[in-house]
Design a protein around this motif. Structure first.
Motif: not given
Lengths: 234, 255
Positions: B33-34, B30, B54, B37
């Motif tokens: 992914l952060f 995650s 993610g 983005r």
């Protein structure tokens, strides 16, 4: 106490969550905290000792690791809350000894902190991923703040409990007016014996540095060079 | 997405918070992914690309920049659930080299060597430690973070270029030289801190040297027996007090 908890939060975040810039390392954080509370000598003592001792404490993968950096800050905050000895004008060795013990124990207890936070993060991370997959910026931002909030509470709470326990130990030993420092008779009776922990902990730290930084085949060279240099410096 | 449109600096800045979502299911997934983005703004196959970004991965935070660059390249072609699974498998395979190389170079050598040098500088000073601490701590902070930031930028570019061939980076010709330099740097830092620590212990005379030796040997024994630092430190304190008692109260009454 609140300042220590705030400093602990910064140390916790820098150690394993955001940036990892070295700001949370004992040799930096403890001295900065010491400067903040006008006791840099206490910060320097714990900065040196705890930095070396936990050099080999690596945060690798999912492995548990001792919170040596938080332990160092707890020890510093505990010792800095006691006035220096009236006899020597420096921190009493007995206070440093008790604070070291509290810091060491909390650093070790901190092994359970990261697993606890990571378990609570399972659901948060999944919710963040779902929000990001839906392209829901507001929800994603909310879950990011929730994650940072969990870390903040963990760092703040752990340090606060540590410092409270440290002050409780001091109160139990020195009584209600513990912050004024140990009496002259206590200092005179304990300083000689307790000050012996300084070279011993330096020995522990030097060994930790060697175990971490030097491969086995090079040990002999480092010991020889270190001993020679030490004798020349003595 | 063309290379020019990759928001490299934003991704790298966000990658500093790679461990915010660290968890036992996807580890740094995650966090990836952060960080990514800003590169996932296009609406086509957004869900698939986000889930691919993610999925599980774990590695050293600085070395992850290479994986982030490679992911930006790979995510351009993600359209179906099969693509998501393929990237998830690739990320899982990537975790081992990414962690092993990064940890061995940075966590095990570079970071402790820098910190050891700061401690050694502080211990080497006899009086007025404050300016020495100030300069050495500041130098360490600036040098460590600049080196890692420059490395992140370089690694991200390499990842972007190599894409799924990212593991080729492990064969980079500079790697053995960096390892050798870190080995020598580590030896220098350890020797220096040992000399400084022995020198400091020596101010207490023979008892100081004996107590230093006791602490040194206890830590060695503890590491050999895989005991914790807590055990080693507490045993060292006890031993040093025992020695202190012997030297101060017994030896002082000898003729």
């Amino acid at each position: 106490m609140w300042l220590a908890a705030l400093a602990g939060t910064v140390v916790y975040l820098d150690t394993s969550v955001i940036g990892q810039t070295l700001l949370g390392q004992p040799i930096i954080a403890c001295v900065l905290y010491g400067l903040l509370v006008d006791r840099p000598e206490v910060g320097l003592f714990f900065g040196v000792i705890f930095e070396l001792m936990w050099l080999a404490n690596l945060q690798i993968g999912a492995a548990k690791f001792a919170e040596g950096n938080l332990g160092a800050l707890i020890a510093t905050a505990t010792a800095a809350s006691i006035a220096p000895s009236e006899v020597t004008g420096e921190p009493s060795w007995f206070v440093l000894l008790l604070s070291t013990a509290v810091g060491l124990i909390f650093a070790h207890l901190g092994r359970e902190l990261a697993p606890l936070v990571r378990r609570s993060m399972n659901g948060v991370a999944e919710s963040y991923m779902n929000a990001a997959a839906r392209n829901d910026d507001a929800a994603a931002r909310g879950w990011t703040l929730a994650a940072i909030g969990i870390h903040t509470v963990a760092g703040f709470g752990f340090t606060l409990v540590g410092v409270l326990c440290g002050q409780l130990v001091m109160r139990l030993y020195f009584g209600e007016f513990y912050a004024l420092g140990p009496s002259t008779s206590t200092v005179e009776a304990t300083d000689v014996l307790c000050s012996s922990m300084w070279p011993a902990l330096l020995g522990v730290g030097a060994a930790a540095a060697m175990l971490q930084l030097v491969t086995r085949r090079d040990w002999i060279w480092v010991i020889a060079l270190g001993a020679l240099g030490g004798v020349l410096l003595s | 997405m063309s290379d020019e449109r990759v928001p490299k600096r934003t991704i790298l800045l966000r990658s500093l918070a790679l461990q915010v979502f660290l968890n036992y299911k996807t580890m740094q997934g995650s966090g990836y992914l952060f960080a990514l983005r800003p590169a996932l703004r296009e609406p086509e196959h957004h869900d698939e690309k986000s889930r691919a970004a993610g999925s599980f991965i774990n590695g050293h935070p600085a070395f992850s920049s290479a994986a982030l660059g490679a992911l930006v390249t790979r995510l351009r072609r993600v359209e179906t659930a099969n693509d998501v699974q393929e990237i998830a498998n690739w990320k899982r395979e990537l975790s081992t080299p990414l962690g092993a190389i990064g940890d061995s170079l940075i966590w095990e050598r570079f970071k402790p060597a820098v910190l050891t040098l700061v401690v050694a500088a502080v211990l080497l000073v006899k009086e007025d430690v404050a300016p020495v601490w100030r300069y050495s701590a500041l130098t360490a902070l600036v040098m460590y973070n600049c080196v890692l930031w420059l490395f992140r930028g370089w690694a991200f570019g390499q990842g972007l270029r190599l894409g799924e061939r990212l593991t080729e980076l492990a064969m980079h010709p500079a790697l053995p030289r960096v390892k050798r330099a870190l080995r020598l740097g580590g030896m220098f830092a350890a020797s220096l801190v040992m000399a400084a620590a022995i020198g400091k212990s020596g101010t207490q005379g023979l008892p100081g040297h004996a107590q230093f030796a006791a602490g040194f040997l206890i830590m060695f024994g503890a590491a050999h027996l895989r005991s914790s630092t807590l055990t080693a430190a507490l045993l060292a304190i006890l031993a040093s007090m025992g020695l202190g008692y012997l030297f101060h109260f017994n030896l002082s009454v000898l003729p």
